[in-house]
Design an enzyme around this catalytic site. Structure first.
Site, PDB file in Angstrom:
ATOM      1  N   ASP A   1     -46.245  63.746  79.410  1.00 43.92           N
ATOM      2  CA  ASP A   1     -46.582  64.685  80.474  1.00 43.92           C
ATOM      3  C   ASP A   1     -47.931  65.276  80.077  1.00 43.92           C
ATOM      4  OD1 ASP A   1     -46.951  66.821  82.217  1.00 43.92           O
ATOM      5  OD2 ASP A   1     -44.877  67.524  82.079  1.00 43.92           O
ATOM      6  N   VAL A   2     -48.987  64.901  80.767  1.00 45.87           N
ATOM      7  CA  VAL A   2     -50.333  65.289  80.343  1.00 45.87           C
ATOM      8  C   VAL A   2     -50.586  66.784  80.453  1.00 45.87           C
ATOM      9  CG1 VAL A   2     -51.317  63.027  80.873  1.00 45.87           C
ATOM     10  CG2 VAL A   2     -51.354  64.826  82.630  1.00 45.87           C
TER      11      VAL A   2
ATOM     12  N   ILE B   1     -55.988  52.461  88.790  1.00 43.75           N
ATOM     13  CA  ILE B   1     -57.156  52.258  87.944  1.00 43.75           C
ATOM     14  C   ILE B   1     -56.750  52.121  86.480  1.00 43.75           C
ATOM     15  CG2 ILE B   1     -59.276  53.328  87.087  1.00 43.75           C
ATOM     16  CD1 ILE B   1     -59.460  54.769  89.835  1.00 43.75           C
TER      17      ILE B   1
ATOM     18  N   TYR C   1     -58.539  69.460  94.823  1.00 41.23           N
ATOM     19  CA  TYR C   1     -58.835  68.170  94.186  1.00 41.23           C
ATOM     20  C   TYR C   1     -60.341  68.040  93.952  1.00 41.23           C
ATOM     21  CZ  TYR C   1     -59.228  63.091  93.651  1.00 41.23           C
ATOM     22  OH  TYR C   1     -59.530  61.818  93.188  1.00 41.23           O
TER      23      TYR C   1
END
Length: 304
Positions: A65-66, A22, A170
């Site tokens: 690296d979030v 996405i 998740y």
């Protein structure tokens, strides 16, 4: 904010996880629309390299690296360095689904809820939920400092509107993003920061190849999935279309695109019965944010 939402042309977008799926679909559409893009991801994928190579300096990659706030701050600073301004648009797209690492695999810290090989936290929660929160706060600070409006897009999932026993962790992170987005609805009228949420259905992305048998377990097929381009198109519309206000949760799947309505919907803050609540409850937040208006971006030092 009509100047921003009328077009992506000339705007700067920061996209986490923009190297595939996405995110990459949105990066390509943003470039085509005349935007400049900072792609914040762990690696420069071949597909992204090809896209950036053909973009005539419109898009740049920065290793991110979030899970690390410092990396997110660096990505915003990178935009300032390369494009001369902080981003107008922030897309928190990076996410993981059902990591498969077991105790004897590396890295051990990656797991899903059922494998549970991690210690004090879950990487899935840090990537899927904490990182969008951090990015939203940093975006607010950067936009106020630059004295300009902006948009933050948080990528949730249709499972955030439902449930999933095999993917409970998740699912929980995606539910949390929706609640956070609704809570941030006033940020547009008060501070010029439009925070919205996109909930894609099953999307045909490399995510389903991260573990053998994953797509079969969750019945992923061409009959139920949509393309990254379908989701990216909805994301662009969510950003530029004036009918989508802050706090909007937009679903996109095989049935089409639909705004999700909730009971207890946030009302216009100009409503007379909300004025006192706004003045009393919001005042400490607005006082804090007022100090950030016009403050040049400085990353970590900004918080000291």
């Amino acid at each position: 904010m009509s100047d921003l939402r009328s077009s992506l042309n000339g705007k700067i977008a920061l996209v986490t996880g923009g190297g595939s799926g996405i995110g990459l679909g949105f990066v390509r559409m943003a470039i085509e629309a005349g935007a400049r893009v900072v792609v914040a991801d762990l690696r420069l994928s071949e597909a992204l390299a090809a896209t950036i190579g053909a973009s005539n300096e419109q898009a740049k990659f920065v290793h991110t690296d979030v899970r690390k706030r410092g990396d997110l701050e660096t990505a915003i600073g990178f935009s300032l360095q390369i494009f001369g301004d902080v981003p107008d648009i922030y897309v928190a797209n990076a996410g993981v689904f059902e990591p498969s690492a077991k105790a004897n695999e590396s890295p051990k810290q990656w797991s899903n809820f059922w494998l549970d090989t991690e210690g004090d936290s879950y990487a899935t929660a840090e990537i899927n939920f904490t990182h969008p929160l951090k990015l939203t706060r940093l975006a607010t600070r950067a936009l106020l400092g630059a004295k300009k409006p902006g948009v933050v897009v948080l990528v949730s999932s249709t499972v955030g509107l439902s449930w999933s026993y095999p993917a409970a962790l998740y699912c929980a992170t995606k539910h949390a993003l929706i609640g956070f987005t609704r809570s941030m609805a006033p940020a547009e009228s008060l501070n010029g920061v439009k925070v919205v949420c996109l909930c894609p259905g099953i999307v045909d992305t490399p995510l389903w190849q991260t573990r053998e048998g994953l797509s079969e377990q969750f019945s992923v097929s061409d009959k139920v999935s949509i393309t990254p381009e379908d989701v990216a198109a909805a994301m662009v519309d969510l950003i530029v279309n004036e009918k989508y206000k802050g706090g909007t949760v937009l679903k996109v799947d095989r049935s089409g695109v639909k705004v999700i309505e909730f009971s207890g919907k946030t009302r216009d803050l100009k409503d007379e019965d909300l004025v006192k609540v706004k003045d009393r409850s919001f005042a400490p937040v607005q006082d804090l944010l007022a100090a950030e208006i016009g403050r040049p971006w400085g990353g970590v030092s900004d918080r000291l």
